[in-house]
Write an enzyme that holds these catalytic residues in place. Structure first.
Site, PDB file in Angstrom:
ATOM      1  N   CYS A 273     -20.669  11.878  57.415  1.00 57.96           N
ATOM      2  CA  CYS A 273     -21.203  11.768  56.038  1.00 57.96           C
ATOM      3  C   CYS A 273     -22.082  12.917  55.569  1.00 57.96           C
ATOM      4  O   CYS A 273     -21.877  13.427  54.471  1.00 57.96           O
ATOM      5  CB  CYS A 273     -21.972  10.464  55.901  1.00 57.96           C
ATOM      6  SG  CYS A 273     -20.867   9.052  55.844  1.00 57.96           S
ATOM      7  N   LYS A 336     -24.112  11.104  67.789  1.00 60.72           N
ATOM      8  CA  LYS A 336     -25.404  10.458  68.021  1.00 60.72           C
ATOM      9  C   LYS A 336     -25.163   9.410  69.102  1.00 60.72           C
ATOM     10  O   LYS A 336     -24.000   9.138  69.450  1.00 60.72           O
ATOM     11  CB  LYS A 336     -25.955   9.823  66.742  1.00 60.72           C
ATOM     12  CG  LYS A 336     -25.070   8.710  66.185  1.00 60.72           C
ATOM     13  CD  LYS A 336     -25.556   8.197  64.848  1.00 60.72           C
ATOM     14  CE  LYS A 336     -26.606   7.139  65.014  1.00 60.72           C
ATOM     15  NZ  LYS A 336     -26.851   6.383  63.763  1.00 60.72           N
ATOM     16  N   ARG A 343     -17.027  12.918  64.997  1.00 65.63           N
ATOM     17  CA  ARG A 343     -16.783  13.704  63.786  1.00 65.63           C
ATOM     18  C   ARG A 343     -18.004  14.576  63.465  1.00 65.63           C
ATOM     19  O   ARG A 343     -19.126  14.098  63.440  1.00 65.63           O
ATOM     20  CB  ARG A 343     -16.465  12.778  62.600  1.00 65.63           C
ATOM     21  CG  ARG A 343     -15.096  12.118  62.755  1.00 65.63           C
ATOM     22  CD  ARG A 343     -14.779  11.191  61.608  1.00 65.63           C
ATOM     23  NE  ARG A 343     -15.596   9.995  61.640  1.00 65.63           N
ATOM     24  CZ  ARG A 343     -15.542   9.022  60.713  1.00 65.63           C
ATOM     25  NH1 ARG A 343     -14.712   9.140  59.700  1.00 65.63           N
ATOM     26  NH2 ARG A 343     -16.303   7.960  60.808  1.00 65.63           N
TER      27      ARG A 343
HETATM   28  C1  UDX Z   1     -14.758   6.169  54.825  1.00 65.54           C
HETATM   29  C2  UDX Z   1     -15.133   7.419  54.065  1.00 65.54           C
HETATM   30  O1  UDX Z   1     -14.936   8.527  54.899  1.00 65.54           O
HETATM   31  C3  UDX Z   1     -16.543   7.405  53.594  1.00 65.54           C
HETATM   32  O2  UDX Z   1     -16.738   8.421  52.649  1.00 65.54           O
HETATM   33  C4  UDX Z   1     -16.849   6.167  52.918  1.00 65.54           C
HETATM   34  O3  UDX Z   1     -18.215   6.101  52.649  1.00 65.54           O
HETATM   35  C5  UDX Z   1     -16.353   4.952  53.638  1.00 65.54           C
HETATM   36  O4  UDX Z   1     -15.023   5.078  54.056  1.00 65.54           O
HETATM   37  P1  UDX Z   1     -14.882   5.635  57.369  1.00 65.54           P
HETATM   38  O5  UDX Z   1     -14.723   4.148  57.327  1.00 65.54           O
HETATM   39  O6  UDX Z   1     -15.772   6.218  58.405  1.00 65.54           O
HETATM   40  O7  UDX Z   1     -15.498   6.137  56.013  1.00 65.54           O
HETATM   41  O8  UDX Z   1     -13.465   6.341  57.352  1.00 65.54           O
HETATM   42  P2  UDX Z   1     -12.264   6.143  58.354  1.00 65.54           P
HETATM   43  O9  UDX Z   1     -12.762   5.629  59.649  1.00 65.54           O
HETATM   44  O10 UDX Z   1     -11.463   7.391  58.278  1.00 65.54           O
HETATM   45  O11 UDX Z   1     -11.428   4.938  57.701  1.00 65.54           O
HETATM   46  C6  UDX Z   1     -10.651   5.010  56.550  1.00 65.54           C
HETATM   47  C7  UDX Z   1      -9.396   4.175  56.775  1.00 65.54           C
HETATM   48  O12 UDX Z   1      -8.658   4.093  55.548  1.00 65.54           O
HETATM   49  C8  UDX Z   1      -8.423   4.732  57.823  1.00 65.54           C
HETATM   50  O13 UDX Z   1      -8.226   3.784  58.853  1.00 65.54           O
HETATM   51  C9  UDX Z   1      -7.131   4.992  57.035  1.00 65.54           C
HETATM   52  O14 UDX Z   1      -5.953   4.720  57.772  1.00 65.54           O
HETATM   53  C10 UDX Z   1      -7.294   4.033  55.873  1.00 65.54           C
HETATM   54  N1  UDX Z   1      -6.461   4.371  54.695  1.00 65.54           N
HETATM   55  C11 UDX Z   1      -6.480   5.629  54.188  1.00 65.54           C
HETATM   56  C12 UDX Z   1      -5.649   3.381  54.131  1.00 65.54           C
HETATM   57  O15 UDX Z   1      -5.602   2.261  54.615  1.00 65.54           O
HETATM   58  N2  UDX Z   1      -4.912   3.712  53.009  1.00 65.54           N
HETATM   59  C13 UDX Z   1      -4.905   4.960  52.489  1.00 65.54           C
HETATM   60  O16 UDX Z   1      -4.203   5.203  51.503  1.00 65.54           O
HETATM   61  C14 UDX Z   1      -5.713   5.948  53.084  1.00 65.54           C
HETATM   62  C1  UDX Z   2     -25.775   8.316  57.842  1.00 61.60           C
HETATM   63  C2  UDX Z   2     -26.839   7.539  57.053  1.00 61.60           C
HETATM   64  O1  UDX Z   2     -27.989   7.309  57.898  1.00 61.60           O
HETATM   65  C3  UDX Z   2     -26.275   6.227  56.556  1.00 61.60           C
HETATM   66  O2  UDX Z   2     -27.234   5.554  55.741  1.00 61.60           O
HETATM   67  C4  UDX Z   2     -25.009   6.504  55.755  1.00 61.60           C
HETATM   68  O3  UDX Z   2     -24.418   5.288  55.310  1.00 61.60           O
HETATM   69  C5  UDX Z   2     -24.007   7.288  56.580  1.00 61.60           C
HETATM   70  O4  UDX Z   2     -24.607   8.499  57.059  1.00 61.60           O
HETATM   71  P1  UDX Z   2     -24.811   8.167  60.322  1.00 61.60           P
HETATM   72  O5  UDX Z   2     -24.208   9.499  60.023  1.00 61.60           O
HETATM   73  O6  UDX Z   2     -23.951   7.097  60.893  1.00 61.60           O
HETATM   74  O7  UDX Z   2     -25.475   7.548  59.002  1.00 61.60           O
HETATM   75  O8  UDX Z   2     -26.023   8.372  61.376  1.00 61.60           O
HETATM   76  P2  UDX Z   2     -27.544   8.850  61.263  1.00 61.60           P
HETATM   77  O9  UDX Z   2     -28.358   7.927  62.092  1.00 61.60           O
HETATM   78  O10 UDX Z   2     -27.998   9.036  59.868  1.00 61.60           O
HETATM   79  O11 UDX Z   2     -27.519  10.244  62.019  1.00 61.60           O
HETATM   80  C6  UDX Z   2     -26.861  11.385  61.490  1.00 61.60           C
HETATM   81  C7  UDX Z   2     -27.118  12.592  62.368  1.00 61.60           C
HETATM   82  O12 UDX Z   2     -28.463  13.014  62.293  1.00 61.60           O
HETATM   83  C8  UDX Z   2     -26.843  12.351  63.861  1.00 61.60           C
HETATM   84  O13 UDX Z   2     -26.196  13.475  64.397  1.00 61.60           O
HETATM   85  C9  UDX Z   2     -28.236  12.178  64.439  1.00 61.60           C
HETATM   86  O14 UDX Z   2     -28.299  12.478  65.807  1.00 61.60           O
HETATM   87  C10 UDX Z   2     -29.020  13.159  63.582  1.00 61.60           C
HETATM   88  N1  UDX Z   2     -30.461  12.869  63.500  1.00 61.60           N
HETATM   89  C11 UDX Z   2     -30.902  11.705  62.945  1.00 61.60           C
HETATM   90  C12 UDX Z   2     -31.387  13.811  63.941  1.00 61.60           C
HETATM   91  O15 UDX Z   2     -31.000  14.887  64.443  1.00 61.60           O
HETATM   92  N2  UDX Z   2     -32.724  13.550  63.825  1.00 61.60           N
HETATM   93  C13 UDX Z   2     -33.196  12.393  63.266  1.00 61.60           C
HETATM   94  O16 UDX Z   2     -34.431  12.238  63.174  1.00 61.60           O
HETATM   95  C14 UDX Z   2     -32.249  11.440  62.821  1.00 61.60           C
END
Ligand code: UDX
Ligand code: UDX
Length: 467
Positions: A273, A336, A343
């Site tokens: 993200c 993390k 990713r």
């Molecule tokens: C996704 C987005 O990346 C993020 O920006 C958003 O906030 C939440 O949805 P994530 O759930 O982590 O996050 O993505 P991913 O694990 O790639 O899952 C998306 C799924 O959608 C995949 O399993 C893919 O196969 C599916 N998909 C994609 C469909 O079912 N139909 C489609 O047309 C395209």
């Molecule tokens: C993030 C947001 O926290 C969440 O609210 C949103 O919906 C999706 O994106 P996520 O990416 O799953 O969530 O994990 P997060 O805990 O935010 O960590 C992101 C990255 O920052 C990781 O690589 C983590 O190790 C790093 N991190 C986090 C630091 O290096 N230092 C910190 O103090 C906190």
């Protein structure tokens, strides 16, 4: 009873729907995905993602009011009252805005699919993170239907963090629901407020206009990432001044106006993200002619790249300016702890840079090796994957800690030291080890944001210079 459908069974869609199903036994929740393999995994004992507590929630709801399927998606769309869309919106890799804008092709395809199969009014919810005003395009596509079926498009961004997704969903800081001000849209907003009110206190459910909701998701992630880049920038200065970044973060974070969270210096942030959303924010600002604003947020990404490059440069210089042929063990591949997700993981960036230095890289992680292998692509063949950290460290010149797994804190470092080539080095990219203890064992220790602990004088001049 409502028929709830979620399109996209990924990291967001799967856990979110499992928790909705758990707290709303009166509703039927179906999750569909075009990826049949992923759906099969959701229906098995080996869920497609590792997330603490998820297995239990799925076991309690699956087959009762939670269903995963890749069949007859059109029929499920037709039957649904509420459709969450949680498909991926990666950074565009082609054409205009490549490398920055969000790729909305999946979203638009899904909108057209909903249109094709709908015979009754529905509430469509943007769960995926999208650029501000995407809902407008969706509304235009959906409401272009000749039979005048009414669709309400709402934004309900997800704030869950991986590794704590179930906890975040069960007890969120807030739930955000954005919709238009029209009576129909407000009724749709109320429906979704009532859905979450099954377990979330009302005062934590925020309603805003559609555009504020869409933008808030991007801004929340940008602010979180900015805090990490801020403390990481300071970590570089700490290493030059003998200030200790943990002490600085603590001293700064105890100011209640600043707060202590997201001030942990690290080798950099990863995950699907932060980078994607900031690139998207930067692109939107540039398109609006807000170049200074774009540049400001781009700085957060620049510091993140700098931090990773700086980490590798330090490894090279500390290890006598050459890594060629040296076995280097990376503790951690996940972006993390408590997730198998790799990713945008800084561990893989470091891995690739070490390969470029002709190091012999060994990757160790309790859950993420399979994803790491897939994400490394062609480079995977040059890396040794070893889940057992003791075996991974055997014969190594150095260990770099890249994911903050608790497992790495509690290892027997005396045993590891005895099995390594000496002088042995530890680069702590997550500041999780007891640096004095490992130094006393014999390691030369280089934590982010702290003075190194070395058993010899190197480099000949004071401080580390990249070669
Ligand atoms: C996704 C987005 O990346 C993020 O920006 C958003 O906030 C939440 O949805 P994530 O759930 O982590 O996050 O993505 P991913 O694990 O790639 O899952 C998306 C799924 O959608 C995949 O399993 C893919 O196969 C599916 N998909 C994609 C469909 O079912 N139909 C489609 O047309 C395209
Ligand atoms: C993030 C947001 O926290 C969440 O609210 C949103 O919906 C999706 O994106 P996520 O990416 O799953 O969530 O994990 P997060 O805990 O935010 O960590 C992101 C990255 O920052 C990781 O690589 C983590 O190790 C790093 N991190 C986090 C630091 O290096 N230092 C910190 O103090 C906190």
């Amino acid at each position: 009873m409502a028929d709830i459908l979620c399109i996209g069974a990924g990291y967001v869609g799967g856990p979110t729907m499992a928790v909705i199903a758990l707290h709303c036994p009166q509703h039927k929740v179906t999750v569909v995905d075009i990826n049949e393999k992923r759906i099969n995994a959701w229906n098995s004992d080996h869920l497609p993602i590792y997330e603490p507590g998820l297995q239990e929630v799925v076991e309690r709801t699956r087959g009762k009011n939670l269903f995963f399927t890749s069949d007859h998606i059109g029929d499920h769309i037709d039957q649904a009252d509420i459709i969450f869309v949680s498909v991926n919106t990666p950074t565009k890799t082609f054409g205009r805005g490549a490398g920055r804008a969000a790729d909305l092709q999946h979203w638009e395809k899904v909108a057209r699919q909903i249109l094709e199969h709908s015979n009754s009014p529905k509430i469509i919810i943007e769960k995926s993170t999208l650029p501000v005003r995407t809902a407008q395009a969706m509304e235009q596509i959906l409401n272009s239907n000749p039979s005048n079926i009414h669709f309400d498009v709402l934004s309900n961004p997800e704030f869950l963090a991986e590794g704590s997704a179930i906890q975040d969903l069960q007890n969120p800081d807030r739930v955000l629901i954005g919709g238009h001000g029209t009576p129909e849209a407000q009724q749709a907003v109320e429906t979704i407020v009532n859905l979450y009110a099954n377990w979330v206190p009302r005062e934590k459910i925020i309603t805003t206009n559609l555009w504020s909701s869409e933008l808030s998701k991007l801004v929340a992630n940008a602010f979180l990432a900015q805090r990490i880049s801020s403390i990481n920038a300071i970590s570089a200065l700490c290493e030059k001044t003998e200030a200790d970044v943990e002490e600085v973060a603590y001293a700064v974070g105890t100011d209640t106006r600043i707060g202590p969270r997201f001030l942990k210096a690290s080798v950099g942030f990863g995950g699907s993200c932060f980078k994607k959303d900031i690139l998207n924010l930067v692109y939107i600002c540039e398109k609006q002619g807000l170049h200074e604003v774009a540049e400001y947020w781009e700085g957060v990404l620049k510091i993140n790249e700098y931090q990773q490059a700086r980490f590798v440069a330090k490894m090279v210089s500390a290890m006598f300016n050459t890594l060629a042929g040296k076995r280097i063990t990376l503790f951690g591949a996940a972006f993390k702890a408590n997730t198998s997700d790799t990713r945008e993981s800084p561990a893989l960036v470091v891995c690739r840079e070490l390969l470029a230095e002709h190091a012999d890289v060994v990757l160790s992680d309790p859950f993420a090796l399979e994803n790491a292998k897939a994400d490394l692509g062609a480079d995977a063949s040059k890396v040794t994957f070893e889940a057992d950290p003791y075996k991974a460290a055997e014969g190594a010149h150095a260990i770099a800690v890249l994911t903050e797994w608790e497992d790495f804190v509690t290892l027997d470092y005396e045993r590891i030291f005895a099995s390594m080539v000496h002088p042995a080095f530890i680069f702590d990219g997550r500041i999780i080890l007891d640096h004095q203890a490992v130094f006393d064992i014999g390691f030369n220790v280089y934590p982010i944001g702290k003075a190194p602990k070395q058993h010899f004088h190197w480099p000949p001049t004071n401080g580390f210079q990249a070669p």
